[in-house]
Design a protein around this motif. Structure first.
Motif, PDB file in Angstrom:
ATOM      1  N   GLN A  23      -6.963 -13.218 -17.478  1.00  0.00           N
ATOM      2  CA  GLN A  23      -7.548 -14.139 -17.517  1.00  0.00           C
ATOM      3  C   GLN A  23      -6.956 -15.150 -18.412  1.00  0.00           C
ATOM      4  N   LYS A  24      -6.063 -14.983 -19.443  1.00  0.00           N
ATOM      5  CA  LYS A  24      -5.528 -15.757 -20.000  1.00  0.00           C
ATOM      6  C   LYS A  24      -4.606 -16.715 -19.419  1.00  0.00           C
ATOM      7  N   TYR A  25      -4.182 -16.263 -18.341  1.00  0.00           N
ATOM      8  CA  TYR A  25      -3.010 -17.007 -17.588  1.00  0.00           C
ATOM      9  C   TYR A  25      -3.782 -17.906 -16.205  1.00  0.00           C
ATOM     10  N   ARG A  26      -5.081 -17.963 -16.487  1.00  0.00           N
ATOM     11  CA  ARG A  26      -5.777 -18.838 -15.302  1.00  0.00           C
ATOM     12  C   ARG A  26      -5.606 -20.055 -15.072  1.00  0.00           C
ATOM     13  N   PHE A  27      -4.822 -20.731 -16.004  1.00  0.00           N
ATOM     14  CA  PHE A  27      -4.390 -22.256 -15.728  1.00  0.00           C
ATOM     15  C   PHE A  27      -3.216 -22.199 -15.829  1.00  0.00           C
ATOM     16  N   GLU A  28      -2.056 -21.139 -15.994  1.00  0.00           N
ATOM     17  CA  GLU A  28      -0.647 -21.280 -15.969  1.00  0.00           C
ATOM     18  C   GLU A  28      -0.343 -19.815 -15.591  1.00  0.00           C
ATOM     19  N   PRO A  29       0.722 -19.505 -14.766  1.00  0.00           N
ATOM     20  CA  PRO A  29       1.265 -18.293 -14.274  1.00  0.00           C
ATOM     21  C   PRO A  29       1.690 -17.600 -15.198  1.00  0.00           C
ATOM     22  N   LEU A  30       1.786 -16.310 -15.018  1.00  0.00           N
ATOM     23  CA  LEU A  30       2.281 -15.117 -15.853  1.00  0.00           C
ATOM     24  C   LEU A  30       3.725 -15.044 -15.235  1.00  0.00           C
ATOM     25  N   ILE A  31       4.698 -15.579 -16.190  1.00  0.00           N
ATOM     26  CA  ILE A  31       6.260 -15.514 -15.444  1.00  0.00           C
ATOM     27  C   ILE A  31       6.604 -14.273 -16.225  1.00  0.00           C
ATOM     28  N   PHE A  32       7.370 -13.040 -15.383  1.00  0.00           N
ATOM     29  CA  PHE A  32       7.905 -12.177 -15.930  1.00  0.00           C
ATOM     30  C   PHE A  32       9.309 -11.658 -15.504  1.00  0.00           C
ATOM     31  N   SER A  33      10.215 -11.230 -16.251  1.00  0.00           N
ATOM     32  CA  SER A  33      11.401 -10.799 -16.153  1.00  0.00           C
ATOM     33  C   SER A  33      11.699  -9.426 -16.562  1.00  0.00           C
ATOM     34  N   GLU A  34      11.816  -8.338 -15.716  1.00  0.00           N
ATOM     35  CA  GLU A  34      11.612  -7.005 -16.510  1.00  0.00           C
ATOM     36  C   GLU A  34      12.550  -6.098 -15.820  1.00  0.00           C
ATOM     37  N   THR A  35      13.017  -5.231 -16.362  1.00  0.00           N
ATOM     38  CA  THR A  35      13.951  -4.064 -15.764  1.00  0.00           C
ATOM     39  C   THR A  35      13.102  -2.578 -15.950  1.00  0.00           C
ATOM     40  N   VAL A  36      12.849  -1.785 -14.773  1.00  0.00           N
ATOM     41  CA  VAL A  36      12.032  -0.895 -14.742  1.00  0.00           C
ATOM     42  C   VAL A  36      12.800   0.247 -14.144  1.00  0.00           C
ATOM     43  N   ASP A  37      12.444   1.717 -14.459  1.00  0.00           N
ATOM     44  CA  ASP A  37      13.235   2.729 -13.995  1.00  0.00           C
ATOM     45  C   ASP A  37      12.217   3.510 -13.097  1.00  0.00           C
ATOM     46  N   LEU A  38      12.457   3.363 -11.744  1.00  0.00           N
ATOM     47  CA  LEU A  38      11.310   4.258 -11.004  1.00  0.00           C
ATOM     48  C   LEU A  38      12.153   5.143 -10.129  1.00  0.00           C
ATOM     49  N   LYS A  39      13.319   5.881 -10.609  1.00  0.00           N
ATOM     50  CA  LYS A  39      14.107   6.572  -9.868  1.00  0.00           C
ATOM     51  C   LYS A  39      13.505   7.992  -9.542  1.00  0.00           C
ATOM     52  N   GLU A  40      12.763   8.443 -10.612  1.00  0.00           N
ATOM     53  CA  GLU A  40      12.191   9.835 -10.235  1.00  0.00           C
ATOM     54  C   GLU A  40      11.184   9.886  -9.253  1.00  0.00           C
ATOM     55  N   SER A  41      10.358   8.767  -9.352  1.00  0.00           N
ATOM     56  CA  SER A  41       9.278   8.857  -8.343  1.00  0.00           C
ATOM     57  C   SER A  41       9.659   8.533  -6.829  1.00  0.00           C
ATOM     58  N   LEU A  42      10.777   7.542  -6.799  1.00  0.00           N
ATOM     59  CA  LEU A  42      11.236   7.099  -5.707  1.00  0.00           C
ATOM     60  C   LEU A  42      12.061   8.294  -4.852  1.00  0.00           C
ATOM     61  N   MET A  43      12.576   8.941  -5.698  1.00  0.00           N
ATOM     62  CA  MET A  43      13.384  10.181  -5.164  1.00  0.00           C
ATOM     63  C   MET A  43      12.397  11.127  -4.712  1.00  0.00           C
ATOM     64  N   LYS A  44      11.335  11.381  -5.344  1.00  0.00           N
ATOM     65  CA  LYS A  44      10.114  12.257  -5.027  1.00  0.00           C
ATOM     66  C   LYS A  44       9.693  11.720  -3.699  1.00  0.00           C
ATOM     67  N   ARG A  45       9.446  10.545  -3.395  1.00  0.00           N
ATOM     68  CA  ARG A  45       8.663  10.144  -2.285  1.00  0.00           C
ATOM     69  C   ARG A  45       9.717   9.880  -1.071  1.00  0.00           C
ATOM     70  N   GLU A  46      11.022   9.917  -1.252  1.00  0.00           N
ATOM     71  CA  GLU A  46      11.818   9.926   0.017  1.00  0.00           C
ATOM     72  C   GLU A  46      13.179  10.819  -0.669  1.00  0.00           C
ATOM     73  N   LYS A  47      13.078  12.067   0.183  1.00  0.00           N
ATOM     74  CA  LYS A  47      14.255  12.880  -0.047  1.00  0.00           C
ATOM     75  C   LYS A  47      15.755  12.432   0.453  1.00  0.00           C
ATOM     76  N   GLU A  48      15.874  11.376   1.253  1.00  0.00           N
ATOM     77  CA  GLU A  48      17.110  11.084   1.625  1.00  0.00           C
ATOM     78  C   GLU A  48      17.821  10.179   0.363  1.00  0.00           C
ATOM     79  N   ILE A  49      17.139   9.788  -0.360  1.00  0.00           N
ATOM     80  CA  ILE A  49      17.750   8.897  -1.713  1.00  0.00           C
ATOM     81  C   ILE A  49      18.195   9.729  -2.630  1.00  0.00           C
ATOM     82  N   LEU A  50      19.565   9.398  -2.815  1.00  0.00           N
ATOM     83  CA  LEU A  50      20.621  10.266  -3.775  1.00  0.00           C
ATOM     84  C   LEU A  50      20.454   9.699  -4.955  1.00  0.00           C
ATOM     85  N   ASP A  51      20.459   8.457  -5.234  1.00  0.00           N
ATOM     86  CA  ASP A  51      20.465   7.971  -6.646  1.00  0.00           C
ATOM     87  C   ASP A  51      19.608   6.336  -6.591  1.00  0.00           C
ATOM     88  N   VAL A  52      19.123   5.854  -7.505  1.00  0.00           N
ATOM     89  CA  VAL A  52      18.399   4.623  -7.532  1.00  0.00           C
ATOM     90  C   VAL A  52      18.983   4.055  -9.076  1.00  0.00           C
TER      91      VAL A  52
END
Length: 188
Positions: A9-38
């Motif tokens: 709600q504190k970003y009601r008048f101005e958008p929240l701009i983000f630039s992030e790096t995340v690691d979702l390798k484990e969950s992606l590989m669990k959801r799709e068995k064909e993936i070897l690496d991410v």
């Protein structure tokens, strides 16, 4: 990448701009068995808080390693995806879609978690088949003892050639008739 609706709600008048790096390798590989690496996933985007909804525009960039469709060799595939979603809080009863630029998600909690949106976008945009650079250059299909893989075009052209050489069984007797005439001519 989680935010509570109260926090946003504190970003009601101005958008929240983000630039992030995340690691979702484990969950992606669990959801799709064909993936070897991410690789780690780079996110660039913004959340715009409106009166009745929250708009997300995000670019997701990563490298996914998948097996080659021919040799099962690992192939690194770069992906860059645009994710546009509209989040509607559970207290909004009559929400009408004004824009058709994204997916509408009705929240059951007062929390926005982008992990699922990121994973879904990646899984929906995985290529059906990938090839190594050598396989793309050679156009050589795998083969073995008494077997060979052929492309659909080669299969159809071979099938057409076989059908044109095939004699209709109703005319099989005529084939022998002409053979006798050609032998008679040679003897004269």
């Amino acid at each position: 990448m989680k935010w509570s609706l109260d926090e946003l709600q504190k970003y009601r008048f101005e958008p929240l701009i983000f630039s992030e790096t995340v690691d979702l390798k484990e969950s992606l590989m669990k959801r799709e068995k064909e993936i070897l690496d991410v690789s780690t996933i780079h996110l660039e985007g913004k959340l715009s808080v409106q009166e009745f909804d929250i708009l997300l525009h995000m670019v997701v960039s990563l490298d996914v390693t998948l097996p080659s469709a021919r040799s099962l060799e690992p192939v690194s595939v770069p992906l860059s995806l645009v994710v546009d979603e509209i989040y509607v809080p559970k207290h909004v009863a009559d929400y009408t879609i004004e824009e058709e630029d994204g997916t509408v998600i009705y929240l059951d909690k007062d929390l926005i978690d982008l992990s699922e949106a990121i994973e879904d976008a990646i899984l929906l945009n995985l290529p059906m088949q990938v090839f190594t650079e050598e396989e793309e250059k050679e156009h050589k299909m795998p083969s073995g003892n008494d077997w060979v893989v052929v492309s659909e075009e080669d299969y159809l052209s071979e099938k057409t050639a076989q059908e044109s050489n095939k004699v209709d069984p109703r005319f099989a007797g005529l084939k022998d008739l002409f053979k006798d005439e050609s032998n008679d001519e040679e003897q004269d």
